[in-house]
Design an enzyme around this catalytic site. Structure first.
Site, mmCIF file in Angstrom:
data_model
loop_
_atom_site.group_PDB
_atom_site.id
_atom_site.type_symbol
_atom_site.label_atom_id
_atom_site.label_comp_id
_atom_site.label_asym_id
_atom_site.label_seq_id
_atom_site.Cartn_x
_atom_site.Cartn_y
_atom_site.Cartn_z
ATOM 1 N N THR A 15 -32.193 -20.814 69.237
ATOM 2 C CA THR A 15 -30.860 -21.130 68.692
ATOM 3 C C THR A 15 -30.956 -21.597 67.239
ATOM 4 O O THR A 15 -30.371 -20.999 66.332
ATOM 5 C CB THR A 15 -30.190 -22.222 69.562
ATOM 6 O OG1 THR A 15 -30.188 -21.775 70.911
ATOM 7 C CG2 THR A 15 -28.772 -22.490 69.105
ATOM 8 N N LYS A 107 -36.433 -34.000 67.760
ATOM 9 C CA LYS A 107 -36.238 -35.448 68.004
ATOM 10 C C LYS A 107 -37.121 -35.967 69.127
ATOM 11 O O LYS A 107 -37.534 -37.137 69.101
ATOM 12 C CB LYS A 107 -34.775 -35.764 68.312
ATOM 13 C CG LYS A 107 -34.224 -35.042 69.521
ATOM 14 C CD LYS A 107 -33.129 -34.143 69.129
ATOM 15 C CE LYS A 107 -32.805 -33.178 70.219
ATOM 16 N NZ LYS A 107 -31.747 -32.260 69.830
ATOM 17 N N GLY A 189 -24.720 -22.942 73.146
ATOM 18 C CA GLY A 189 -25.953 -23.311 72.425
ATOM 19 C C GLY A 189 -26.061 -24.786 72.101
ATOM 20 O O GLY A 189 -26.901 -25.196 71.305
ATOM 21 N N LYS A 207 -32.447 -39.811 69.862
ATOM 22 C CA LYS A 207 -31.793 -39.883 68.546
ATOM 23 C C LYS A 207 -31.550 -41.332 68.142
ATOM 24 O O LYS A 207 -31.705 -41.701 66.966
ATOM 25 C CB LYS A 207 -30.471 -39.108 68.581
ATOM 26 C CG LYS A 207 -30.688 -37.602 68.730
ATOM 27 C CD LYS A 207 -29.391 -36.898 69.039
ATOM 28 C CE LYS A 207 -29.592 -35.405 69.197
ATOM 29 N NZ LYS A 207 -28.418 -34.732 69.771
HETATM 30 P P1 NAP Z 1 -34.404 -22.871 71.853
HETATM 31 O O1 NAP Z 1 -33.157 -22.097 71.688
HETATM 32 O O2 NAP Z 1 -34.984 -23.026 73.204
HETATM 33 O O3 NAP Z 1 -35.477 -22.249 70.860
HETATM 34 C C1 NAP Z 1 -36.828 -22.573 70.845
HETATM 35 C C2 NAP Z 1 -37.584 -21.325 70.495
HETATM 36 O O4 NAP Z 1 -38.936 -21.690 70.274
HETATM 37 C C3 NAP Z 1 -37.539 -20.293 71.603
HETATM 38 O O5 NAP Z 1 -37.210 -19.043 71.049
HETATM 39 C C4 NAP Z 1 -38.960 -20.300 72.152
HETATM 40 O O6 NAP Z 1 -39.445 -19.050 72.544
HETATM 41 C C5 NAP Z 1 -39.750 -20.738 70.926
HETATM 42 N N1 NAP Z 1 -41.015 -21.347 71.296
HETATM 43 C C6 NAP Z 1 -41.234 -22.349 72.146
HETATM 44 N N2 NAP Z 1 -42.540 -22.629 72.231
HETATM 45 C C7 NAP Z 1 -43.157 -21.742 71.423
HETATM 46 C C8 NAP Z 1 -44.516 -21.493 71.092
HETATM 47 N N3 NAP Z 1 -45.485 -22.221 71.630
HETATM 48 N N4 NAP Z 1 -44.804 -20.509 70.221
HETATM 49 C C9 NAP Z 1 -43.810 -19.764 69.697
HETATM 50 N N5 NAP Z 1 -42.500 -19.946 69.951
HETATM 51 C C10 NAP Z 1 -42.193 -20.920 70.823
HETATM 52 O O7 NAP Z 1 -34.216 -24.353 71.273
HETATM 53 P P2 NAP Z 1 -33.253 -24.813 70.104
HETATM 54 O O8 NAP Z 1 -31.961 -25.252 70.678
HETATM 55 O O9 NAP Z 1 -33.256 -23.819 69.004
HETATM 56 O O10 NAP Z 1 -33.990 -26.153 69.644
HETATM 57 C C11 NAP Z 1 -35.068 -26.136 68.740
HETATM 58 C C12 NAP Z 1 -35.315 -27.551 68.253
HETATM 59 O O11 NAP Z 1 -34.179 -28.028 67.562
HETATM 60 C C13 NAP Z 1 -35.582 -28.574 69.366
HETATM 61 O O12 NAP Z 1 -36.488 -29.521 68.896
HETATM 62 C C14 NAP Z 1 -34.218 -29.203 69.580
HETATM 63 O O13 NAP Z 1 -34.288 -30.472 70.148
HETATM 64 C C15 NAP Z 1 -33.736 -29.237 68.165
HETATM 65 N N6 NAP Z 1 -32.276 -29.309 67.976
HETATM 66 C C16 NAP Z 1 -31.475 -28.420 68.628
HETATM 67 C C17 NAP Z 1 -30.106 -28.452 68.386
HETATM 68 C C18 NAP Z 1 -29.169 -27.494 69.050
HETATM 69 O O14 NAP Z 1 -27.951 -27.629 68.852
HETATM 70 N N7 NAP Z 1 -29.619 -26.531 69.810
HETATM 71 C C19 NAP Z 1 -29.582 -29.411 67.507
HETATM 72 C C20 NAP Z 1 -30.462 -30.295 66.865
HETATM 73 C C21 NAP Z 1 -31.798 -30.238 67.109
HETATM 74 P P3 NAP Z 1 -38.987 -18.338 73.898
HETATM 75 O O15 NAP Z 1 -37.741 -17.629 73.530
HETATM 76 O O16 NAP Z 1 -40.138 -17.451 74.198
HETATM 77 O O17 NAP Z 1 -38.785 -19.433 74.911
HETATM 78 N N1 HSE Z 2 -28.529 -30.809 72.920
HETATM 79 C C1 HSE Z 2 -28.194 -31.531 71.747
HETATM 80 C C2 HSE Z 2 -26.758 -31.972 71.834
HETATM 81 C C3 HSE Z 2 -28.397 -30.661 70.547
HETATM 82 O O1 HSE Z 2 -26.047 -31.536 72.730
HETATM 83 O O2 HSE Z 2 -26.336 -32.777 71.009
HETATM 84 C C4 HSE Z 2 -28.342 -31.438 69.282
HETATM 85 O O3 HSE Z 2 -29.424 -32.284 69.151
#
Ligand code: NAP
Ligand code: HSE
Length: 429
Positions: A15, A107, A189, A207
């Site tokens: 995402t 985080k 997402g 957080k």
């Molecule tokens: P996500 O959609 O699950 O994306 C993570 C990606 O990393 C997936 O595509 C996964 O691959 C890949 N991945 C995981 N382990 C890996 C490895 N060992 N080697 C290569 N690729 C790998 O998660 P996300 O929501 O983008 O979140 C990413 C980070 O941002 C997290 O730390 C989360 O806490 C943070 N965050 C997210 C949001 C939000 O709104 N989503 C907001 C703030 C912070 P696969 O597709 O193969 O599983």
């Molecule tokens: N899963 C988290 C939320 C993403 O819902 O706020 C942002 O860190």
């Protein structure tokens, strides 16, 4: 003169990784004017090359080899967006030790191993930036570290989880069931890949650990945060809250008190007139109370692909500026104090309490006596329903009371035969 190119690698194309890639591509034309340099994504680390190929303009940038990125001396910035503790921790430490700057949204990792990561970045004179780790697209880390540096901050509180705020909003405004609202938040997402961390308050707890550390200049880890999620909140509680002129929000509250730092996350009733009551859907809002600024509020999209990518790319731009001006690592760890963490039992709160009791003379007096005997003062009480089965429902709101005394009164109440059930206890802000 040719444009300076700064090469970067993305770890993860989910995402946020996908969003960061899009924003960096869309900024290509602007970058030179904004930064005097262009950021080029030289490599993207993924697990499944075929799946990822559909998401990028040039699939030749994709790799499933971390070593290829680590060993490449031209890659100056590593943008970690895989999430989780491992291998993210190993990769970030290795990148820093190789003299690469790191931007991350992780985080979970920062709330547990922030000190080790920050110390390593400092030792290597590298940048380690993480604006996206709290509040998604909302600028809050940089304002706390820089713009509000002249304050002694007393309190940081707010809504720091988009998924749970979305769920509670849908339950409140549309009468949606919990599971339906969660599925919708996941589709959009907002939720983590395993939403347990969102709905149990763990994501918000991580957080709050990061925010409290920065706000109070003293390391707070996730283990120091008391957490409670929203899974027990029912439509009935939401309805009672409304009757009391309140809404229910999952709030993170961190205070720097003379007895130490208190920091927790839990569902809370807040008055409908409070500015946070109007913060709905996936929006987050963070209040900061400082001795000079007094009150400041930060509001915006707290989760999701593009808002979070906005914060990630802002950090990447900052690193590029630092590289261009040869001043990397200028803002490192700001935890120079060692303030104790207050015992959770000593933290004071008001409570909302709903209980089902036997409907007969003397029950209310007995319940009131238990509260009085445990130093719990009642602020408000309603008896709304007398059921056909002879049960009555009582709702109380207490005055401020230490958690220990309140828990003691609950223990006694739960042991009384006239008290059938205490389905809900919610703190009141
Ligand atoms: P996500 O959609 O699950 O994306 C993570 C990606 O990393 C997936 O595509 C996964 O691959 C890949 N991945 C995981 N382990 C890996 C490895 N060992 N080697 C290569 N690729 C790998 O998660 P996300 O929501 O983008 O979140 C990413 C980070 O941002 C997290 O730390 C989360 O806490 C943070 N965050 C997210 C949001 C939000 O709104 N989503 C907001 C703030 C912070 P696969 O597709 O193969 O599983
Ligand atoms: N899963 C988290 C939320 C993403 O819902 O706020 C942002 O860190």
């Amino acid at each position: 003169m040719s444009t300076k190119k700064i090469q970067a690698a993305l770890l993860g194309l989910g995402t946020v990784g996908g969003g960061a890639y899009k924003v960096l591509q869309s900024q290509k034309e602007e970058m030179e004017n904004k930064l005097g340099a262009v950021v080029e994504i030289k490599r993207i680390l993924v697990r499944n090359l075929e799946k990822a190929a559909k998401k990028v303009e040039d699939p030749s940038v994709l790799t499933d080899s971390w070593e290829q990125i680590l060993q490449d001396p031209d890659i100056q910035i590593v943008i970690e967006l895989m999430g989780g503790l491992e291998p993210a921790k190993t990769y970030i430490l290795a990148a820093l030790r190789a003299g690469k700057h790191v931007v991350t949204a992780n985080k979970d990792l920062l709330a547990e191993h922030g000190k080790e990561l920050m110390d390593t970045a400092k030792e290597m004179g590298c940048d380690l930036l993480f604006e996206a780790a709290v509040g998604g697209g909302i600028p809050i880390i940089r304002p706390l570290k820089q713009c509000l540096a002249g304050n002694k901050i007393r309190e940081v509180m707010g809504i720091v989880n988009g998924t749970t705020n979305y769920i509670l909003t849908k339950m409140t405004q549309e009468g949606m069931e919990f599971q339906e609202a969660l599925a919708e938040a996941t589709r959009l997402g907002y939720a983590e890949s395993d939403p347990t961390a969102d709905i149990q308050g763990l994501d918000a707890g991580r957080k709050m650990a990061i925010l409290a550390s920065i706000a109070f200049n003293s390391r707070v880890t996730f283990a120091d945060v008391t957490t409670e999620g929203i899974t027990k909140i029912s439509a009935k509680d939401i309805q009672y809250a409304r009757e009391l002129g309140c809404v229910i929000k999952l709030l993170g509250v961190a205070k720097n008190t003379p007895e130490g730092i208190e920091v927790g996350v839990s569902p809370m009733l807040i008055p409908q007139s409070h500015p946070l009551a109007a913060v709905n859907d996936s929006y987050n809002a963070i209040f900061v109370v400082g001795d000079a600024v007094q009150d400041a509020m930060f509001f915006g999209r707290g989760a999701g692909e593009m808002p979070t990518a906005s914060a990630v790319v802002g950090d990447v731009f900052d690193v590029v500026r630092n590289i261009m001006h040869n001043c990397c690592g200028r803002i490192s760890c700001t935890c120079y104090k060692e303030i104790p963490i207050k015992r959770p039992e000593a933290v004071k709160n008001k409570y909302f309490l709903r209980m089902r009791v036997e409907n007969r003379c003397g029950v209310l007096a007995s319940v009131a006596q238990v509260f009085a005997g445990n130093r719990v003062s009642i602020s408000q009480m309603i008896q709304t329903q007398v059921k056909a089965d002879g049960q009555a429902e009582l709702v109380f709101i207490t005055d401020q009371v230490e958690a220990q005394y309140f828990q003691d009164s609950l223990t006694v109440l739960n042991s009384m035969s006239m008290v059938y059930k205490i389905p809900t206890v919610i703190r009141v802000y």
